[in-house]
Design a protein around this motif. Structure first.
Motif, PDB file in Angstrom:
ATOM      1  N   MET A  28       0.834  -1.214   0.000  1.00  0.00           N
ATOM      2  CA  MET A  28       0.000   0.000   0.000  1.00  0.00           C
ATOM      3  C   MET A  28       0.869   1.264   0.000  1.00  0.00           C
ATOM      4  SD  MET A  28      -3.127  -0.996  -0.278  1.00  0.00           S
ATOM      5  CE  MET A  28      -4.164   0.380   0.225  1.00  0.00           C
ATOM      6  N   GLY A  29       2.084   1.128  -0.517  1.00  0.00           N
ATOM      7  CA  GLY A  29       2.969   2.283  -0.619  1.00  0.00           C
ATOM      8  C   GLY A  29       2.827   2.966  -1.971  1.00  0.00           C
ATOM      9  N   ALA A  30       3.887   3.694  -2.352  1.00  0.00           N
ATOM     10  CA  ALA A  30       3.843   4.500  -3.578  1.00  0.00           C
ATOM     11  C   ALA A  30       4.186   3.684  -4.819  1.00  0.00           C
ATOM     12  CB  ALA A  30       4.792   5.680  -3.426  1.00  0.00           C
ATOM     13  N   GLY A  31       4.133   2.392  -4.740  1.00  0.00           N
ATOM     14  CA  GLY A  31       4.406   1.484  -5.856  1.00  0.00           C
ATOM     15  C   GLY A  31       5.732   0.787  -5.643  1.00  0.00           C
ATOM     16  N   PRO A  32       5.849  -0.471  -6.119  1.00  0.00           N
ATOM     17  CA  PRO A  32       4.851  -1.208  -6.885  1.00  0.00           C
ATOM     18  C   PRO A  32       3.607  -1.531  -6.070  1.00  0.00           C
ATOM     19  CG  PRO A  32       6.671  -2.657  -6.270  1.00  0.00           C
ATOM     20  CD  PRO A  32       7.047  -1.283  -5.841  1.00  0.00           C
ATOM     21  N   VAL A  33       2.528  -1.829  -6.823  1.00  0.00           N
ATOM     22  CA  VAL A  33       1.235  -2.110  -6.187  1.00  0.00           C
ATOM     23  C   VAL A  33       0.858  -3.561  -6.476  1.00  0.00           C
ATOM     24  CG1 VAL A  33       0.583   0.306  -6.589  1.00  0.00           C
ATOM     25  CG2 VAL A  33      -0.223  -1.442  -8.168  1.00  0.00           C
ATOM     26  N   PRO A  34      -0.133  -4.094  -5.748  1.00  0.00           N
ATOM     27  CA  PRO A  34      -0.567  -5.470  -6.037  1.00  0.00           C
ATOM     28  C   PRO A  34      -1.075  -5.585  -7.482  1.00  0.00           C
ATOM     29  CG  PRO A  34      -1.539  -4.674  -3.988  1.00  0.00           C
ATOM     30  CD  PRO A  34      -0.898  -3.493  -4.638  1.00  0.00           C
ATOM     31  N   VAL A  35      -0.943  -6.779  -8.039  1.00  0.00           N
ATOM     32  CA  VAL A  35      -1.414  -6.968  -9.427  1.00  0.00           C
ATOM     33  C   VAL A  35      -2.559  -7.982  -9.451  1.00  0.00           C
ATOM     34  CG1 VAL A  35       0.845  -6.417 -10.395  1.00  0.00           C
ATOM     35  CG2 VAL A  35       0.255  -8.815 -10.001  1.00  0.00           C
ATOM     36  N   PRO A  36      -3.493  -7.829 -10.404  1.00  0.00           N
ATOM     37  CA  PRO A  36      -4.558  -8.821 -10.547  1.00  0.00           C
ATOM     38  C   PRO A  36      -3.990 -10.188 -10.933  1.00  0.00           C
ATOM     39  CG  PRO A  36      -5.030  -6.846 -11.852  1.00  0.00           C
ATOM     40  CD  PRO A  36      -3.619  -6.724 -11.377  1.00  0.00           C
ATOM     41  N   ALA A  37      -4.749 -11.242 -10.650  1.00  0.00           N
ATOM     42  CA  ALA A  37      -4.270 -12.605 -10.931  1.00  0.00           C
ATOM     43  C   ALA A  37      -3.940 -12.788 -12.410  1.00  0.00           C
ATOM     44  CB  ALA A  37      -5.344 -13.600 -10.501  1.00  0.00           C
ATOM     45  N   GLU A  38      -4.721 -12.171 -13.288  1.00  0.00           N
ATOM     46  CA  GLU A  38      -4.474 -12.320 -14.735  1.00  0.00           C
ATOM     47  C   GLU A  38      -3.100 -11.755 -15.102  1.00  0.00           C
ATOM     48  OE1 GLU A  38      -7.146 -11.072 -13.302  1.00  0.00           O
ATOM     49  OE2 GLU A  38      -8.977 -11.440 -14.430  1.00  0.00           O
ATOM     50  N   VAL A  39      -2.741 -10.657 -14.466  1.00  0.00           N
ATOM     51  CA  VAL A  39      -1.454 -10.016 -14.752  1.00  0.00           C
ATOM     52  C   VAL A  39      -0.311 -10.902 -14.243  1.00  0.00           C
ATOM     53  CG1 VAL A  39      -0.010  -8.002 -14.191  1.00  0.00           C
ATOM     54  CG2 VAL A  39      -2.433  -7.696 -14.745  1.00  0.00           C
ATOM     55  N   ALA A  40      -0.492 -11.430 -13.036  1.00  0.00           N
ATOM     56  CA  ALA A  40       0.551 -12.295 -12.467  1.00  0.00           C
ATOM     57  C   ALA A  40       0.751 -13.530 -13.347  1.00  0.00           C
ATOM     58  CB  ALA A  40       0.165 -12.708 -11.053  1.00  0.00           C
ATOM     59  N   ARG A  41      -0.353 -14.075 -13.827  1.00  0.00           N
ATOM     60  CA  ARG A  41      -0.255 -15.280 -14.668  1.00  0.00           C
ATOM     61  C   ARG A  41       0.484 -14.945 -15.966  1.00  0.00           C
ATOM     62  NH1 ARG A  41      -5.646 -16.463 -15.525  1.00  0.00           N
ATOM     63  NH2 ARG A  41      -5.904 -16.548 -13.290  1.00  0.00           N
ATOM     64  N   ALA A  42       0.090 -13.869 -16.611  1.00  0.00           N
ATOM     65  CA  ALA A  42       0.747 -13.492 -17.873  1.00  0.00           C
ATOM     66  C   ALA A  42       2.230 -13.216 -17.647  1.00  0.00           C
ATOM     67  CB  ALA A  42       0.060 -12.255 -18.460  1.00  0.00           C
ATOM     68  N   GLY A  43       2.552 -12.677 -16.479  1.00  0.00           N
ATOM     69  CA  GLY A  43       3.937 -12.344 -16.177  1.00  0.00           C
ATOM     70  C   GLY A  43       4.794 -13.545 -15.838  1.00  0.00           C
ATOM     71  N   SER A  44       4.215 -14.724 -15.857  1.00  0.00           N
ATOM     72  CA  SER A  44       5.030 -15.915 -15.590  1.00  0.00           C
ATOM     73  C   SER A  44       5.346 -16.656 -16.894  1.00  0.00           C
ATOM     74  CB  SER A  44       4.298 -16.852 -14.628  1.00  0.00           C
ATOM     75  OG  SER A  44       3.173 -17.401 -15.274  1.00  0.00           O
ATOM     76  N   LEU A  45       4.970 -16.053 -18.036  1.00  0.00           N
ATOM     77  CA  LEU A  45       5.163 -16.734 -19.331  1.00  0.00           C
ATOM     78  C   LEU A  45       6.321 -16.111 -20.100  1.00  0.00           C
ATOM     79  CD1 LEU A  45       1.382 -16.722 -20.351  1.00  0.00           C
ATOM     80  CD2 LEU A  45       2.645 -18.618 -19.305  1.00  0.00           C
ATOM     81  N   VAL A  46       7.015 -16.959 -20.834  1.00  0.00           N
ATOM     82  CA  VAL A  46       8.077 -16.442 -21.717  1.00  0.00           C
ATOM     83  C   VAL A  46       7.759 -16.887 -23.140  1.00  0.00           C
ATOM     84  CG1 VAL A  46      10.543 -16.428 -22.258  1.00  0.00           C
ATOM     85  CG2 VAL A  46       9.790 -16.634 -19.887  1.00  0.00           C
ATOM     86  N   ILE A  47       7.786 -15.947 -24.066  1.00  0.00           N
ATOM     87  CA  ILE A  47       7.647 -16.298 -25.483  1.00  0.00           C
ATOM     88  C   ILE A  47       8.808 -15.651 -26.225  1.00  0.00           C
ATOM     89  CG2 ILE A  47       5.122 -16.464 -25.349  1.00  0.00           C
ATOM     90  CD1 ILE A  47       5.061 -13.719 -26.874  1.00  0.00           C
ATOM     91  N   ASN A  48       8.930 -15.972 -27.501  1.00  0.00           N
ATOM     92  CA  ASN A  48       9.981 -15.324 -28.291  1.00  0.00           C
ATOM     93  C   ASN A  48       9.686 -13.822 -28.390  1.00  0.00           C
ATOM     94  OD1 ASN A  48      12.048 -14.688 -29.986  1.00  0.00           O
ATOM     95  ND2 ASN A  48      11.553 -16.210 -31.542  1.00  0.00           N
TER      96      ASN A  48
END
Ligand SMILES: Cc1ncc(COP(=O)(O)O)c(C=O)c1O
Length: 406
Positions: A28-48
């Motif tokens: 709850m500070g000035a960032g980074p802030v919590p992310v929605p589950a969809e964002v966290a999921r997308a952020g765990s993927l690697v593509i070319n």
């Protein structure tokens, strides 16, 4: 080990899961802030980083970013780096020796433009206001009278002390009439409050991903107007950056060609974050942010604490609270984190603490948890406050104004 032995011993640290606290901190500070589950999921993927899928991601990120910035700009880039990298791209491409910048300074971040502009050899003039006050259009008008600047830089929300540039659109208009380009830091405000890039005539606007967009840190967004694009093409060279060179960035973001290996995970996460904003709509998102922040402010004042900035200049995206006399802000924040698993920010030595109201921070359960933790921690520091009253005032605000949207 003998003094001549140059071997480096193998470290055996615990896994990161063991390093992280079992109960994650609520950010709850000035960032980074919590992310929605969809964002966290997308952020765990690697593509070319090149190819059809990435090209589609790039095109859609640009399209959605246009909506968020409210612009039809063609030149929109994601940058591998923090928001400061986007600031550096703006400064490093629009300024060079012989060019003049007017920097509107009202705190740490708006002042950072000046350091960067001097770094690329530009001539810098500061219009600095006392801390806690915004730059006003009439001050800018006086400064611009009879002077010539190539670029005017300013911030929409000065996160370091919690001030909002309410007169931003008038200031941009004045700068434009004087013949200067404008570079606007919307780092903590984009996606939290209106920013109408085209309607207000802003030339360059930028933001990070980890604040109002509620995505992972490490990717920034920047948009250049046609006027800014023409100006940066006049750079006499040699151009100081490679990664942050806008014309090279256009290779990837405009032509789907290699510039550097794009931060694919961050871009996939940003795609989802922007998609969620489009789904929510800007109107509803701004209403959610506004009500959340005003409810929190009401609760803070209701419990007897002082907000540090006058209401008319107060930034809603990051709320600055005075540390009561005798209380130790750092110790209170530490107690909030240890006892309640809620983290808020200090403020670079200022006697305030700051609570973020960006993206996923603006949900009512987060507000109650944070206000409770803040009240408990400051009460332990000897502050005179009425926590129950603060909670009741916040609840009342939410019931009256924000039913169903938080
Ligand atoms: C208004 C503003 N500008 C710039 C920055 C710098 O952002 P970063 O740390 O992502 O480089 C921040 C960070 O808090 C900010 O709030």
């Amino acid at each position: 080990m003998s003094p001549t032995d140059s071997r480096v011993e193998r470290p055996l640290p615990p896994s990161i899961i063991q390093v992280l606290p079992a109960e994650p901190l609520l950010l709850m500070g000035a960032g980074p802030v919590p992310v929605p589950a969809e964002v966290a999921r997308a952020g765990s993927l690697v593509i070319n980083h090149l190819g059809d899928t990435m090209n589609l991601v790039v095109d859609r990120v640009k399209e959605m970013a246009r909506y968020v910035f409210q612009t039809r700009d063609d030149k929109i880039f994601g940058i591998a780096g923090p928001s400061s990298a986007a600031m550096e791209m703006a400064v490093g491409n629009l300024l060079w020796p012989g060019r003049r910048a007017l920097v509107l300074k009202m705190g740490t971040f708006s002042g950072r433009f000046a350091e960067m502009a001097r770094g690329v050899g530009a001539q810098v003039e500061l219009l600095e206001v006392p801390e806690g006050e915004p730059v006003l259009a009439e001050q800018v008008e006086r400064k611009l009278a009879g002077a010539r600047f190539d670029v005017v830089t300013l911030v929409q929300g000065e996160t370091s002390c919690g001030v909002w540039t309410r007169e931003l659109s008038q200031i941009v208009c004045l700068a434009r009439e004087s013949g200067a380009l404008t570079a606007v830091d919307a780092v903590c405000t984009l996606g939290t409050m209106p920013l109408k890039k085209d309607e207000w005539g802003i030339d360059v606007a930028f933001a990070g991903s980890q604040k109002g967009l509620s995505s992972l840190p490490g990717v920034a967004l920047i948009a250049f107007s046609e006027g800014a694009w023409q100006a940066l093409q006049q750079h006499p060279g040699p151009r100081p950056h490679w990664c942050l060179d806008a014309q090279r960035a256009q290779e990837f973001w405009g032509n789907h060609a290699y510039h550097y290996t794009a931060p694919v995970t961050g871009l996939l996460a940003l795609y989802e974050a922007l998609r969620l904003i489009c789904e929510e709509t800007l109107e509803k998102r701004f209403a959610r942010h506004g009500h959340s922040s005003l409810a929190l402010q009401a609760g803070i004042e209701g419990m007897g604490l002082q907000l540090s900035i006058a209401r008319e200049h107060r930034l809603n995206s990051v709320v600055a609270i005075e540390i009561p006399p005798g209380a130790d802000g750092a110790r209170a924040r530490r107690y909030m984190a240890e006892r309640f698993k809620v983290e808020i920010s200090g403020a670079f030595g200022r006697r305030i603490v700051r609570i973020g109201q960006m993206g996923e921070q603006c949900r009512s359960p987060n507000l109650f948890r944070t206000l409770h933790a803040l009240g408990m921690a400051l009460a332990r520091e000897g502050a005179k406050l009425d926590l129950s009253e603060g909670m009741a005032v916040m609840e009342e605000y939410l019931l009256q104004h924000a039913g169903g949207i938080l």
